[in-house]
Design an enzyme around this catalytic site. Structure first.
Site, short mmCIF file in Angstrom:
data_model
loop_
_atom_site.label_atom_id
_atom_site.label_comp_id
_atom_site.label_asym_id
_atom_site.label_seq_id
_atom_site.Cartn_x
_atom_site.Cartn_y
_atom_site.Cartn_z
N HIS A 227 0.81 -1.21 0.00
CA HIS A 227 0.00 0.00 0.00
C HIS A 227 0.85 1.27 0.00
O HIS A 227 1.91 1.33 0.59
CB HIS A 227 -0.97 0.01 1.18
CG HIS A 227 -0.34 -0.18 2.52
ND1 HIS A 227 -1.01 -0.70 3.59
CD2 HIS A 227 0.92 0.08 2.99
CE1 HIS A 227 -0.22 -0.75 4.65
NE2 HIS A 227 0.95 -0.28 4.30
N ASN A 228 0.36 2.25 -0.72
CA ASN A 228 0.94 3.60 -0.79
C ASN A 228 2.27 3.66 -1.55
O ASN A 228 2.94 4.70 -1.52
CB ASN A 228 1.15 4.19 0.61
CG ASN A 228 -0.09 4.12 1.46
OD1 ASN A 228 -1.20 4.36 0.99
ND2 ASN A 228 0.09 3.78 2.73
#
Length: 300
Positions: A227-228
């Site tokens: 994620h991210n």
């Protein structure tokens, strides 16, 4: 079968600069490698090793600029690899009657009501597209691909079989008793234009902001993007790369089957060598190798 003049028109349309010596009216019957050359085909001479196989009897050679090729017909270009493989794709499509203009969805594929598909999108069998998903023009999604939640995919992309894109990342809260509860994610994934994603890759959605893959990035099979993560433009990720949460890969970087720790930044144009583990930021235009990764060479 096609005349060389048609090949030259194709290169002109692709804006590939070249020079030609020979007879444009000659007919060519397909393609072959230089090592296993087939009569009356076009072939490719990449570098000096090409001289090992000779050029006598070769009908048409697409040669890297700077080589001296003694063949009946020669196309010299600085982009010989691009020219050769673009022509192979063009010839194969002509022979099969295939075309990017076909729209199709394979058997067993589920497409949710909020999914928006561009023109000439092709989706294979047994896929699931469920959520607020957009897919740009001329993008191809192969078989057994799952795309969920909030995902934007640009035009002219290719996502190969077995990919899982859009699930929540691995994040948790822990209490004093070490009991863990998973954190719900509310971000999405943004995949820009001309991105290639190889088989069996996993790409997690962002917690709040989007996971991002920049224009022209190429991702080999079995890579994991947490994620991210931010992947810049024209990045290369070779098979088995692991980019942990909120890592940031600069434009034109090359990660060769390596691991990048969470929140680490790899600078633009950097090279992370095979099997390396980057546990701190990597500057721009350097080569790092090892566990942990250390600078081996500084670029310009």
């Amino acid at each position: 079968m096609m005349r060389i003049e048609e090949i030259l028109r194709f290169l002109d349309e692709r804006q590939i600069e070249y020079s030609f010596q020979g007879d444009e009216s000659v007919e060519v019957e397909g393609y072959s490698s230089l090592k296993n050359y087939k009569k009356n085909t076009f072939t490719w001479a990449k570098n000096e090793k090409a001289y090992e196989f000779g050029f006598q009897g070769k009908l048409l050679v697409i040669a890297q600029e700077g080589l001296m090729v003694d063949a009946e017909n020669v196309i010299y270009t600085r982009e010989s690899k691009l020219a050769f493989f673009s022509l192979i794709e063009y010839v194969a499509m002509q022979a099969s009657g295939d075309s990017d203009s076909k729209e199709c969805v394979g058997t067993g594929t589920v497409i949710g009501p909020d999914v928006k598909l561009g023109k000439n999108v092709r989706i294979g069998a047994n896929c699931v597209l469920q959520g607020k998903i957009t897919v740009g023009d001329n993008t191809r999604i192969w078989h057994n691909v799952t795309i969920l939640n909030q995902v934007s995919i640009g035009k002219d992309c290719e996502i190969q079989s077995g990919c899982v894109i859009g699930h929540d990342g691995f994040a948790w809260n822990e209490n004093e008793a070490h009991e863990k509860t998973m954190i719900k994610h509310f971000g999405g994934i943004e995949i820009e234009d001309e991105v290639y994603i190889g088989p069996n890759c996993v790409i997690d959605r962002g917690e709040i902001d989007n996971t991002l893959i920049g224009t022209g990035a190429k991702i080999d099979a079995n890579c994991f993007l947490a994620h991210n993560v931010i992947v810049g433009r024209n990045v290369l990720l070779i098979t088995g790369c692991k980019l942990y949460g909120s890592s940031d890969i600069g434009d034109n970087a090359y990660i060769a089957s390596a691991t990048v720790r969470n929140q680490c930044k790899v600078g633009a144009g950097a090279f992370v060598g095979i099997g390396s583990v980057a546990i701190k930021d990597v500057p721009e235009h350097v080569v790092v190798t090892g566990v942990p990764a250390r600078i081996m060479k500084k670029g310009e």
